[in-house]
Each structure stands twice: as structure tokens, then as C-alpha cells.
Design an enzyme around this catalytic site. Structure first.
Site, PDB file in Angstrom:
ATOM      1  N   HIS A 186      88.554  -9.983  20.056  1.00 36.63           N
ATOM      2  CA  HIS A 186      89.376  -8.754  19.393  1.00 36.63           C
ATOM      3  C   HIS A 186      90.535  -9.069  18.634  1.00 36.63           C
ATOM      4  O   HIS A 186      90.781  -8.561  17.517  1.00 36.63           O
ATOM      5  CB  HIS A 186      90.018  -7.877  20.466  1.00 36.63           C
ATOM      6  CG  HIS A 186      89.133  -7.275  21.429  1.00 36.63           C
ATOM      7  ND1 HIS A 186      88.087  -6.308  20.970  1.00 36.63           N
ATOM      8  CD2 HIS A 186      88.824  -7.016  22.772  1.00 36.63           C
ATOM      9  CE1 HIS A 186      87.298  -5.869  21.953  1.00 36.63           C
ATOM     10  NE2 HIS A 186      87.867  -6.270  22.989  1.00 36.63           N
ATOM     11  N   GLU A 208      89.039 -11.606  24.433  1.00 36.15           N
ATOM     12  CA  GLU A 208      90.446 -11.019  23.810  1.00 36.15           C
ATOM     13  C   GLU A 208      90.558 -11.658  22.398  1.00 36.15           C
ATOM     14  O   GLU A 208      91.124 -11.102  21.679  1.00 36.15           O
ATOM     15  CB  GLU A 208      91.561 -11.120  24.809  1.00 36.15           C
ATOM     16  CG  GLU A 208      91.458 -10.498  25.943  1.00 36.15           C
ATOM     17  CD  GLU A 208      91.249  -9.003  25.982  1.00 36.15           C
ATOM     18  OE1 GLU A 208      91.655  -8.357  25.011  1.00 36.15           O
ATOM     19  OE2 GLU A 208      90.430  -8.536  26.883  1.00 36.15           O
TER      20      GLU A 208
END
Length: 450
Positions: free
Chosen positions: A29, A26
């Protein structure tokens, strides 16, 4: 008690590394998204109720109750429908599918605060969208590269196995090939003692010389043993740092003929055998020594093999279902769930026949392979997976480039909200696959115990 503690330690290691891998995915991202100006409101590991969270700047970082994945929340994931003003959603009554798209647009618009109109994800250029969405899988690839790199450099190349001159096991007796071919491996009352056991050769001994000749390879030693049936010869072994000379007399024994590693059978289907000298020892096999330059090849092979599983996933999941609900065996190279991974880690950590070196190398391979699997699986070009967003960005970029070449107006971002029915369908399918793997990992697990 010790085995239970080691088992729990193995499971704990997988849980921690998996959570770290998800969190770093994550971050892969989030970092480029923030770099490109998108407002990221949440970074979460898990789903469900929030267990812990802390706000730093404009982003809430937290852990949720069900640690089965993770996500970041970026504002403005869905653009307004064609003809709608930014931040508005037309009321629609054209059906359930259209309602799903409208609901997605409405929730997306509600996250946009005054002043954030240019910080929405959908306004990024196609290349920037691709960078953001590939950031997560690439992070898993990097983790897998590091873990497999440590494995290769420290323990050798797992794709290249070498046979050493060190003894791994010593047979208790001589069992003819005619019996071993039918699965009978137990020693009988009339079976002679194996020459190696009779001479006192032990597992861990390294064969230095045989019949006065230096042993440089296992193949050379095997050939010398086969040619020495019925003759007493001296064998020098290295044991605990000291050389010992033992005398052995290889027996004439019936063994199966092999070619390219396969047992040879005659035209009548019967096993082809030959009589050769037999000592009764099994060598240690280990990965070939490797360097950093071998790491890309090992990682590439892992990616390729994982991609083969993903491409054949429908068939593979069918095999899992047959094993879970029928009598078929689980494919040890097939799909495995989180519970199965944890179970394997526990066995790796607790099985007494594994040395600490074996446990470390196996754990590195397991965790490295897990991250490679996360990398490959997330590249499937279907939403809600990262690969689906990448495919959408590629199509968006191609549309804009085609319009530019034709001198037409920019067609704008793709209305991905229209794909919400498909996205929900894929999500339900993924949940079903996860449930099947969970059940199979419980009732018909892949195990190192056999």
C-alpha cells in the site's frame, strides 16, 4: 524434549513469516501511495500500544503489542462533506450515524498540515486509489506465488499425485475384506502372516522386477501380484543402493471391488468382493514432478479454492460454531485462525513420522496458502477491507465518467465517511469471527494427529 523444541520452532516460523507477510502487505500500500504524493505518517505491524518505532523521513515505522494485522496511515482518507471547505467539518446533530461520519472527517482533516492540501488520499484519481488499495493484496499474492512456486519446483505438483513403485508400508497379516469393511484392521491370532512381511520386504524398498518382468508402474505390479496367488515368484528390490532378490508367495485373499476409487456395493447394500493374490504392501504416493510452468496453475487453483471458502463463509462459520459448541467435527478444509495455523505448523515440525522433506514441503504449502487466503479475503468488497476501498474507487470513477459523458460537472470524490456505521459493523463482525475461530482452534482444533 526434541519434539517440544521442534514444535516451538514451527510456531516461530509461522509467527515470523506472518509478521513479514503483514509488513509486506502494508508496504504494498505504502509504496504506490508515496509514489503518487500521498503523505504516509505511519507503517505499523500490529495494534495497541507501540512496542518499538523509528521515524524515517515523514513516516514512523513500528511494531505494536498485538501482532494481529497491520496498517499504514495516509492523510486525508475522508473528503469533506459536500459544501464544506477543505479542512472543515460542519457541526451536526442528526443522529449517531451522522456523528460517526463527522468524527471520521474531523480526524482526517486534523492530519492535514499546511502545505499538505494536495497530498491527501481522497484527491487521488480513481485508478490511483485502486492501485494503492490493491497493492497490499497483490503483495500477498506475490508471496504466495513464490512460496508455492518453491514447493512445486522442489517437491512436485501437490494437485497431481503419482503412485511410485517404492514401498511405504508392509502389512503384518492378511485381514479379509469382510472384516476391514466393518473397521476391524487388527491382526487376529488365526490371521496368516502377510507374504511381503514373511519374505522380508521392508518400507523404503523399491520394486525393480516381479516374476522376471521389469516393474515400470505400481498398477502393473498390482496386476501381477493379483494374478500370482499361490505361486512362488522372485522379487528384485533396490535397498540402500543395492539390489536384493527375495521370494514371495502371494496369498489368495478376499478384497473389496473398487471402481473409480470407490468401493462397490451390491443391490442389497453388501460389499462386493473378489479373491485375488495378496502381497501386503502399500506404495509411496507423492506429488508429480513439475516445472515452473506448472506454478501458475497451482496458484490459480489455490486462489479458486480459497475463494470458494470465502463465498460460503457464513455457512462455513456456522460449521465452525457447531464444532466448537457441539459434537460436529471441524472441516479440515474450512476456515482456521492464527492459533490453528500455528498449531498445524508445530505439528508439521514435530511429528516423528514426517521426514525433513515432508516438513519443508508441508510448511511451504501452509505459508503459501496463508498468503493466498490473505489475498482473497482482503478483496471482499466491504469496508474496512481493501476490497471495500477498491469498490468505492470503482464507483467514484464510474460516476465521474458518466458525468463527463453527459457534459456535467465533476461530482468529486465519494463521501466514504458516510459508510462509517457500516464499516464499524463489519469490523465488529470480523472481530467476532476471529474470536470464534480462536475458541474453535483451542477446544476443537484441526490436527494432523487425527
Amino acid at each position: 524434549m526434541k519434539e517440544v523444541l521442534l514444535y516451538a520452532l514451527g510456531v516461530l516460523v509461522v509467527v515470523v513469516v506472518l509478521a513479514a507477510s503483514i509488513g509486506l502487505h502494508e508496504i504494498g500500500h505504502m509504496v504506490p501511495a508515496k509514489k503518487f504524493g500521498v503523505r504516509v505518517t505511519q507503517w505499523m505491524i500490529g495494534f495497541g500500544p507501540t512496542v518499538w518505532s523509528r521515524r524515517i523521513g515523514e513516516t514512523e515505522y513500528g511494531i505494536k503489542a498485538l501482532p494481529l494485522g497491520g496498517y499504514i496511515r495516509m492523510i486525508g482518507m475522508f473528503p469533506p462533506a459536500a459544501g464544506d471547505a477543505p479542512g472543515t467539518v460542519r457541526e451536526s446533530s442528526t443522529g449517531a450515524f451522522q456523528s460517526l461520519a463527522d468524527d471520521a472527517r474531523r480526524l482526517s482533516a486534523a492530519e492535514v498540515r499546511p502545505g499538505d492540501e494536495d497530498r491527501v488520499f481522497y484527491k487521488l484519481s480513481a485508478p490511483k486509489k485502486i492501485v494503492v488499495m490493491l497493492g497490499g493484496p497483490v503483495m500477498n499474492l506475490a508471496i504466495g506465488f513464490v512460496l508455492l512456486g518453491i514447493l512445486v519446483v522442489s517437491f512436485g505438483n501437490p494437485n497431481e499425485i503419482v503412485t511410485t513403485r517404492t514401498i511405504d508400508a508392509v502389512s503384518e497379516c492378511v485381514v479379509p475384506a469382510s472384516r476391514t469393511s466393518s473397521g476391524q484392521t487388527e491382526c487376529g491370532a488365526d490371521d496368516p502372516l502377510a507374504p511381503a512381511a514373511e519374505a522380508g520386504i521392508l518400507p523404503g524398498d523399491e520394486v525393480v522386477t516381479f516374476d522376471g518382468a521389469a516393474v515400470t508402474s505400481w498398477d502393473g505390479l498390482r496386476a501381477a501380484i493379483r494374478a500370482s496367488a499361490g505361486r512362488s515368484v522372485d522379487v528384485t528390490v533396490l535397498r540402500d543402493g543395492a539390489e536384493m532378490v527375495l521370494t514371495v508367495t502371494p496369498l489368495l485373499n478376499e478384497v473389496a471391488v473398487t471402481a473409480d476409487g470407490e468401493v462397490v456395493t451390491g443391490a442389497d447394500g453388501e460389499l462386493v468382493t473378489e479373491e485375488v493374490g495378496f502381497l501386503g504392501v502399500v506404495p509411496v504416493v507423492r506429488p508429480a514432478p513439475a516445472t515452473v510452468s506448472d506454478v501458475p496453475g497451482v496458484v490459480g487453483d489455490a486462489v479458486w479454492r480459497t475463494a470458494g471458502i470465502v463465498v460460503n463463509l457464513p455457512q462455513r462459520m456456522g460449521d465452525v460454531a457447531q464444532a466448537a459448541f457441539g459434537d460436529a467435527e471441524r472441516d479440515p478444509e474450512g476456515p482456521i485462525g492464527v492459533v490453528g495455523v500455528g498449531r498445524l505448523a508445530g505439528e508439521i515440525s514435530s511429528l516423528p513420522q514426517f521426514t525433513y522433506s515432508d516438513r519443508t514441503s508441508a510448511m511451504l504449502g501452509l505459508l503459501g496458502g496463508l498468503n493466498i487466503a490473505l489475498f482473497v479475503f482482503n478483496l471482499i468488497p466491504l469496508m474496512p477491507l481493501d476490497g471495500g476501498h477498491v469498490a468505492g474507487a470503482l464507483w467514484e470513477g464510474a460516476r465521474r465518467q458518466a458525468a463527463r459523458l453527459r457534459g456535467r460537472a465533476d461530482p468529486g470524490p465519494i463521501d466514504v465517511a458516510r459508510l462509517m456505521p457500516l464499516t464499524y459493523g463489519i469490523a465488529v463482525l470480523l472481530i467476532g469471527m476471529s474470536a470464534l475461530l480462536l475458541y474453535a482452534d483451542i477446544v476443537r482444533p484441526i490436527s494432523l494427529r487425527g
